[in-house]
Structure formats: structure tokens, C-alpha cells
Design a protein around this motif. Structure first.
Motif, PDB file in Angstrom:
ATOM      1  N   MET A  98      18.734  24.145 -20.737  1.00 25.69           N
ATOM      2  CA  MET A  98      20.031  23.461 -20.756  1.00 25.69           C
ATOM      3  C   MET A  98      20.962  23.970 -21.830  1.00 25.69           C
ATOM      4  O   MET A  98      22.122  23.599 -21.885  1.00 25.69           O
ATOM      5  CB  MET A  98      19.792  21.975 -21.013  1.00 25.69           C
ATOM      6  N   VAL A  99      20.439  24.843 -22.711  1.00 23.48           N
ATOM      7  CA  VAL A  99      21.186  25.186 -23.924  1.00 23.48           C
ATOM      8  C   VAL A  99      22.502  25.889 -23.604  1.00 23.48           C
ATOM      9  O   VAL A  99      23.447  25.866 -24.398  1.00 23.48           O
ATOM     10  CB  VAL A  99      20.289  26.023 -24.879  1.00 23.48           C
ATOM     11  N   PHE A 101      24.621  25.040 -21.170  1.00 22.44           N
ATOM     12  CA  PHE A 101      25.613  24.189 -20.493  1.00 22.44           C
ATOM     13  C   PHE A 101      26.963  24.140 -21.221  1.00 22.44           C
ATOM     14  O   PHE A 101      28.002  24.367 -20.594  1.00 22.44           O
ATOM     15  CB  PHE A 101      25.066  22.779 -20.295  1.00 22.44           C
ATOM     16  N   PRO A 102      26.990  23.836 -22.538  1.00 25.47           N
ATOM     17  CA  PRO A 102      28.321  23.747 -23.157  1.00 25.47           C
ATOM     18  C   PRO A 102      29.092  25.067 -23.168  1.00 25.47           C
ATOM     19  O   PRO A 102      30.311  25.055 -23.289  1.00 25.47           O
ATOM     20  CB  PRO A 102      28.010  23.255 -24.580  1.00 25.47           C
ATOM     21  N   LEU A 124      16.011  14.147 -21.494  1.00 25.53           N
ATOM     22  CA  LEU A 124      16.499  15.090 -20.489  1.00 25.53           C
ATOM     23  C   LEU A 124      17.467  14.438 -19.516  1.00 25.53           C
ATOM     24  O   LEU A 124      18.461  15.040 -19.113  1.00 25.53           O
ATOM     25  CB  LEU A 124      15.334  15.713 -19.711  1.00 25.53           C
ATOM     26  N   GLY A 126      19.717  12.218 -19.788  1.00 24.98           N
ATOM     27  CA  GLY A 126      21.092  12.152 -20.274  1.00 24.98           C
ATOM     28  C   GLY A 126      21.823  13.471 -20.098  1.00 24.98           C
ATOM     29  O   GLY A 126      22.993  13.512 -19.701  1.00 24.98           O
ATOM     30  N   VAL A 127      21.128  14.553 -20.382  1.00 25.93           N
ATOM     31  CA  VAL A 127      21.753  15.874 -20.280  1.00 25.93           C
ATOM     32  C   VAL A 127      22.028  16.239 -18.824  1.00 25.93           C
ATOM     33  O   VAL A 127      23.121  16.712 -18.483  1.00 25.93           O
ATOM     34  CB  VAL A 127      20.862  16.928 -20.966  1.00 25.93           C
ATOM     35  N   ARG A 130      25.010  14.329 -17.522  1.00 26.93           N
ATOM     36  CA  ARG A 130      26.320  14.685 -18.072  1.00 26.93           C
ATOM     37  C   ARG A 130      26.831  16.016 -17.534  1.00 26.93           C
ATOM     38  O   ARG A 130      28.022  16.200 -17.354  1.00 26.93           O
ATOM     39  CB  ARG A 130      26.252  14.801 -19.594  1.00 26.93           C
ATOM     40  N   TRP A 131      25.910  16.975 -17.379  1.00 24.75           N
ATOM     41  CA  TRP A 131      26.332  18.311 -16.943  1.00 24.75           C
ATOM     42  C   TRP A 131      25.956  18.506 -15.471  1.00 24.75           C
ATOM     43  O   TRP A 131      25.253  19.429 -15.112  1.00 24.75           O
ATOM     44  CB  TRP A 131      25.707  19.376 -17.833  1.00 24.75           C
TER      45      TRP A 131
END
Lengths: 351, 351
Positions: A98-99, A101-102, A124, A126-127, A130-131
């Protein structure tokens, strides 16, 4: 297609010894290149690949003897470099959880993210809520269970280059265990099955630092049994011989295994798999064809007795059909094409 | 000012026992609030603070008994929430190393990032070169040495709320060691100094899992000396008594300590510090006033003999002047104001 593959930087691509994610990335890159695609691999510098290599660290983190290093910083620099070159590619395929995503929110429709790990971890959900714009690939249907709401685009089972393993016509009469020595992998069960049946068992395994106490307390005392041989950690070069010589691979896991690469490594050698019914096992092993799916030690022992009913050549054929590197690459190419049509459609609707 | 403070999620804010970064964040929030500012703390839910709390996780990660959890996912969700609310604040003050950089690139001129850890790690240079737009705060000048090219905006020494520690007029005749049991902190040196001088030594220390072998092999055998007492880990409530009762704190470190909070905790109790000349020590200890800076065991022993020349009330006064929470908060407020002027200037130049 112009495809970027973004590997984790923990192990070499492919790993010298144990290590799943970087191994799959290596085989995917090679297969995509063999199929004529323009593939760039963002990985550490010792990678061996048919793709074009974009080296983003001098060596894999776990192989690097430097005591003080930062996993996060290494991956952030990698992702910044991918970002800088993103316009060169039709699809960016991430294997970095997930790193990223931003970094890629505005390009999410050009990305694919394969999740390689277990997903039953706090934090996990939550991430992945959100994405939601990032299309995700599971490596088994079972892996998705803890995050059913996530943006799943496909399940793509792993594949391995068919030439790496020699199919063996016959075996040399022992049972095999291959993996990490850890409570989830249950080497103790493998030992119990083999010793109860009076069959030799060969264990090729890595002992991680985190599992050292488990090894010392629970497993090492069992290794003195005359039927049990512990051969340590082996690399790709040794696997054909080790797995191909086995009458069966024992895979007595006790955790939600997301895929279980060693099962298809065994199949590539024509070796059947006796696997406990956990995680991905029902999606990988075809009961009565490429192995047996069991629930306990009694069933595992009964399965060993039935091994002569299986056809090792047929097992190798099923590997080639379902789990070769090219089979995996074709599934991903279909997904890339489907997502590209969707992205174009979405853009068309806006225009 | 409307200030957001973004804490790591590893320990409670403030930590119940050992833990530096979250302790400093707690004291900074309280001091900024006492000075009349509108402070919002993004932290785990058990935080005790005079700021407005924005809870972003149900509990601190290291206190959470859940076996399967993800540090990175927890911080990513936190940062997404900060991002969503960023427009509410004049300044976003991060204590999360670098993980927030990709989230806030367009708002970098509204951010301050305090680096709390050692910086002599591979991989860091690449990150601090790439994200040069983020103004950084070092917690000592010495901490900057490995990254001299980074975008340093200020050094702000840590501070602690002056009321938390009772200054003690007299001591009870022992030397003290407080910290982690680790090779960098050198508890063995403290034991050697005290036993050579025939002075009692009390050790209040945490043993991390990573340091267990070091404790068992190197330190535990030394604890049987009749002059040495090991009291385990203590919290804030016990520190005034423990440090205030000591004739001196021994701080015989052997690594580039970025700050060394325990030195100012001792000073807050009026207790002098005998510190080895490493890392931040020359910036924190005033030799001959708040303690002695030494290079070896001989000098440390000589320093113990000179302790009666120091004035414990003067040590407490220097703490209040230099290292109170409000002293730290004022330094940060000056920085926020300077950066805001710079950002406005930069925008003005564009207009």
C-alpha cells in the motif's frame, strides 16, 4: 504494452534462497518479456531479469550487511523514481502492498496492485477503504476474506517459469517439507505424519531470527529421529532435485496461506502435494489429481497410502496449464487490457 | 495560531513508561495550549493532552495486544485524516520522520517536520534530497551531521513540563542510570564507574526484546554486585524520586545520541549529569554547571569526586531557562512565524 513492474526491495529479484514476492515478480517480468512486451523492473541492482532493469537500490535490503538502514526510505525513493518516469508506461504494476498509494492517487486508473501477504491484520481495512481508487489483485480468492469490500479487480494465481524445474518421472521414496520453520507452517505435523508411517522425511527450511526460539524449543528436538533429515535452506538450483525426488510434498499449514508457492514448485516437478485445508489450498491443489487435501493427521496418513494412484506426468501437465509463468502473465495481460478499457471508458464519459 | 501536531502512533502520548518522541509531543502540545494557541493533536485515543485530541487509532500500536497489525497502515490512515483536515490549520507539525512527505508535497510550506531519531542510516539521504521542500527541525546540531545538505530550518532542543519533576534540594547518596539496556547506552560503563568508586548504583531500565540477549549475556551477571540495584522500568510518577534522590545521573553513552531526554529529566530534579562526550551531550550539559562531560572511566570517576562543587538549585534553574516545555514551545512558535513569513513572501513574489 509498456509495463512497469515495481518490486519490494527486501530480497533480490529473484531471491537467492527463500522469498515469495520477489520470486513471483521475477517470473512475471520474464514471462511478459517473452510474450513480447516492453517491461521495466524497478528493483534492487542485483536483479536477474529479461525486463529492462531500473535499479533503485544498490542491493536488496535483507542482503545488505549495513546495520543501519531504512526500509521505508528505500521504498519511498523507489516510488519517487517510478513517479518521475510514470508517463513512460501504459500500466504501473505494484507489488508493494500500500505504500505507493499516496504517490499515485491521480494515476490510480493506470495502476494494478497485487497484494502478496495475509490481509487479516488490524489497520489494513482503513487503508483499503480510503484508497478505493486503486484496483487490487488477490493471489487467491481466500485471501480476500478479511477485506471483502476492497476494490478487487481479479484473482491471479501465481505462476513460475516452466523451465526452472525438471519434471521427475519417479521419486526416491521420501516425503518432503520445504519452507520456513514457523508455527504457521507446522513442520511438527510433517514430522508426526512421516514418523507415524515410518517414512523418511527431508526438511529443507529457513529459520528466521523471529522463529529461532520456536525452532530451538519445538522443532530441533524432533530432528534427531532417525527418519528425519534437516538439510537447511536451499535455493532454486536445489529445488528440482529435492522436490522431484520426493514421493510427496507435505504442506500441513495452520494459517490462512495467501497462496503457497511451494505447492506449485512441487507440481512443476511432478510431485503431488498433501495439504491441510487452509487458505488458498483448495484453489491450488486439485484433490485426487495433483495431490490430496486433508484435515488432520489421520487423513494425511491415509493420503500418503494413496499417492501411487496419482500420475506424476499429469501433475506436471496441470502445472503447465495453470501455474506456468506465461499462464500468470496472460491473466495479468487480460487484466491490464480490461482496466485500460475501463479507464478509457471513464475518460470518454467525461469528455 | 491553529496548530496541528502529528504524533507517531507507537506509544501513548505521553508514554506510560519509556519512549521519547511521544513524550516530547505531549509536552509540546500542553505548552502550546498553555500559551493560548489552538492545538489539535492527531494521536492514538489514550492520549492525555491539553490540546484538542483527534484520535486516529483506538490505542497505541505497542500497547495494543493484537498480534497482527500494520504500523504503516496505521500511519497512512492517520495522515489521510490530517490531509482531509489540513485546511483547518496554519501549520502542520509532523513528528513522523518522512512517511508524510508524499501526502503533503503541495502544502510543504505549511509544514514543520521534527526528526527525532538518529540520521546515520543508509537510505535516508535519498529521501531528504528528494523532498527538499519540507523544512526540517533537528533536536541537536550534532544530529544533523550525516545529512548536512538537508533543508534544516532550525535546531529546537527538547523541553519538558517544569511541574512534572520536583526539584530536590539534597540527594540520597547513590548514582543513577535510567534508560534502555542496550549496547549504545552502556549500562556496563555505569556499573564499572560506580563499583570502582564504591558508590551505590540504581538502574531503572527497560529491556527491549531486541536487547534481551545483550541483557542476559552482558549485563545481568553484573547486577549481582552488592552495590548495584536493578529496579526495572519506571514511569513519570517514579522519576522525580528516582532521579531527585541521585547524587548524579550517569549517561555513559556510546552512540550519536540525537538528544537524550533523560539528561534534562535529571536537571529538572536538580540532579547533575555525568555524560560521555557523544552526540548531543555538549549541547545539553553545561560542563561545571549542570554536570560534567567526560571521555572515559577515569574522567567519569574524577567527575563524581567533583559533584559537591555543583549547585542543585542552579541546575534546576538552568533546566527551567533552557529545557522547560514552554521554552521549547516558544522556540517552535518563533519558527512557525518565520516559516509563515517565508511562505507568504514566496507567494507574494509569485503574485
Amino acid at each position: 504494452m509498456r509495463i512497469a513492474q515495481i518490486s519490494p526491495l527486501y530480497e533480490a529479484v529473484p531471491p537467492r534462497l527463500y522469498g515469495g514476492t520477489e520470486r513471483v515478480v521475477a517470473h512475471l517480468c520474464d514471462a511478459l518479456a517473452e510474450l513480447g512486451h516492453d517491461v521495466t523492473l524497478f528493483a534492487s541492482a542485483e536483479a536477474r531479469t529479461r525486463a529492462r532493469l531500473a535499479p533503485v537500490r544498490d542491493q536488496a535490503i535483507r542482503l545488505d550487511p549495513t546495520a543501519l538502514k531504512s526500509d521505508l526510505a528505500a521504498h519511498m525513493s523507489q516510488l519517487a523514481e517510478v513517479r518521475r518516469r510514470a508517463h513512460e508506461f501504459d500500466v504501473l504494476h505494484f507489488h508493494t502492498d500500500m505504500v505507493h498509494f499516496p504517490f499515485f492517487e491521480d494515476l490510480a486508473h493506470h495502476t494494478v496492485t497485487t497484494l502478496h501477504g495475509r490481509l487479516d491484520m488490524k489497520d489494513l481495512a482503513g487503508v483499503y477503504r480510503r484508497w478505493r481508487q486503486f484496483p487490487l489483485v488477490s493471489i487467491s480468492d481466500d485471501q480476500r476474506k478479511p477485506l471483502p469490500f476492497a476494490n478487487w479487480a481479479a484473482t491471479v494465481h501465481h505462476g513460475l517459469h516452466a523451465d526452472l524445474y525438471r519434471p521427475s518421472a519417479g521419486h526416491r521414496g521420501y516425503l518432503a517439507f520445504l519452507g520456513r520453520i514457523s508455527p504457521e507452517k507446522r513442520p511438527d505435523r510433517a514430522i508426526a505424519i512421516a514418523t507415524r508411517l515410518g517414512r523418511p522425511l527431508r526438511i529443507a527450511a529457513k529459520v528466521d531470527r523471529a522463529d529461532r526460539a520456536y525452532f530451538d524449543d519445538k522443532i530441533e528436538p524432533l530432528l534427531h529421529h532417525p527418519l528425519v533429515a534437516f538439510v537447511g535452506e536451499i535455493g532454486d538450483a536445489g529445488k528440482s532435485g529435492f522436490l522431484g525426488g520426493a514421493e510427496a510434498l507435505l504442506f500441513p499449514i495452520d494459517w490462512p496461506e495467501p497462496f503457497g508457492l511451494v505447492m506449485i514448485e512441487a507440481m512443476a516437478c511432478g510431485t503431488p502435494v498433501i495439504a491441510y485445508d487452509c487458505g488458498s489450498v483448495r484453489e491450488v491443489v486439485e484433490d485426487g489429481l495433483t495431490g490430496f487435501i486433508v484435515r488432520d493427521e489421520d487423513e494425511a496418513c491415509a493420503a500418503v497410502a494413496r499417492l501411487p494412484t496419482l500420475d506424476r506426468a499429469a501433475i506436471r501437465r496441470r502445472f503447465e496449464e495453470r501455474f506456468s509463468g506465461q499462464a500468470m502473465a496472460r491473466r495479468y495481460l487480460a487484466l491490464y487490457a480490461r482496466l485500460a478499457r475501463g479507464a478509457a471508458g471513464a475518460l470518454g464519459a467525461l469528455a
